[in-house]
Design a protein around this motif. Sequence first.
Motif, short mmCIF file in Angstrom:
data_model
loop_
_atom_site.label_atom_id
_atom_site.label_comp_id
_atom_site.label_asym_id
_atom_site.label_seq_id
_atom_site.Cartn_x
_atom_site.Cartn_y
_atom_site.Cartn_z
N PRO A 262 -3.21 3.24 -0.25
CA PRO A 262 -1.99 3.57 0.50
C PRO A 262 -1.43 2.37 1.29
O PRO A 262 -0.22 2.15 1.31
CB PRO A 262 -2.43 4.68 1.46
CG PRO A 262 -3.62 5.29 0.81
CD PRO A 262 -4.30 4.17 0.08
N ILE A 263 -2.30 1.60 1.88
CA ILE A 263 -1.86 0.41 2.63
C ILE A 263 -1.29 -0.62 1.65
O ILE A 263 -0.22 -1.20 1.89
CB ILE A 263 -3.04 -0.20 3.42
CG1 ILE A 263 -3.59 0.81 4.41
CG2 ILE A 263 -2.62 -1.50 4.11
CD1 ILE A 263 -4.96 0.46 4.96
N LEU B 260 0.00 -0.09 -1.30
CA LEU B 260 1.26 0.38 -1.88
C LEU B 260 2.44 0.19 -0.94
O LEU B 260 3.58 0.03 -1.39
CB LEU B 260 1.15 1.85 -2.30
CG LEU B 260 0.25 2.12 -3.51
CD1 LEU B 260 0.13 3.61 -3.76
CD2 LEU B 260 0.77 1.40 -4.74
N VAL B 261 2.19 0.18 0.36
CA VAL B 261 3.26 -0.07 1.33
C VAL B 261 3.61 -1.55 1.38
O VAL B 261 4.79 -1.93 1.43
CB VAL B 261 2.86 0.44 2.74
CG1 VAL B 261 3.82 -0.03 3.80
CG2 VAL B 261 2.75 1.95 2.74
N LEU B 262 2.61 -2.42 1.35
CA LEU B 262 2.83 -3.86 1.47
C LEU B 262 3.24 -4.53 0.17
O LEU B 262 3.94 -5.54 0.17
CB LEU B 262 1.59 -4.54 2.03
CG LEU B 262 1.18 -4.11 3.44
CD1 LEU B 262 -0.12 -4.79 3.83
CD2 LEU B 262 2.28 -4.45 4.43
N ARG B 263 2.79 -3.98 -0.98
CA ARG B 263 3.01 -4.62 -2.27
C ARG B 263 4.49 -4.85 -2.61
O ARG B 263 4.83 -5.90 -3.14
CB ARG B 263 2.34 -3.81 -3.36
CG ARG B 263 2.37 -4.49 -4.71
CD ARG B 263 1.77 -3.63 -5.76
NE ARG B 263 2.79 -2.68 -6.20
CZ ARG B 263 2.60 -1.78 -7.12
NH1 ARG B 263 1.44 -1.65 -7.69
NH2 ARG B 263 3.56 -0.98 -7.48
#
Length: 189
Positions: free
Chosen positions: A32-33, A35-38
């Motif tokens: 989840p982290i 996928l937010v930063l990518r």
Amino acid sequence: LVTMGFTVAASAGVALGLAMGASRTVEAFVNPIFLVLRPIPPLAWIPLAIVWLGLGDAAKMMVIFVSAFVPSVINSFTGVRQIDKPIFEAAAMLDITGWRYWREVLIPGALPSIFTGLRLSLQASWTTLVAAELVGAITGLGQILNQAAQDIYPAMILVGMISVALCGWAMTQGLGWLEKRVMPWKAIA
């Protein structure tokens, strides 16, 4: 600078990708982290890197890390998930566990994808370094290209571009050499 940033990012990215691929728990926690930063483009980190770390090498290293980290994680994760199920079944049947499982099953099975990710990471490192130096740097190839453009000095622009190409080519050749050493079976095929 590129070598160090790429090496740190690739090492961390491969380790995280392998861990995510091997463990659903790690994937559930980290994904989840990630996928937010990518989706944030590496170039979007340049202003923040300059504000946090100034115009020196630390800001360049941060941006190189961000650009090289993502392809390493994605390809390492994908490499583990693409290992054929019979390989896992054979490892379970032979009671291969722990570090031996990583050394003999996961890492060799994921190596082709890992090296694809490393090539993508290396290319992203060079692109991002030059862009970061174009935007804000006191020294570096990007700064030389920027100054040459402002001075309308095409010969210096070409020298800068050739320098980037030669450095990138040399590092790509080094990565190819490492790939042949680590995966000798691929050279035969």
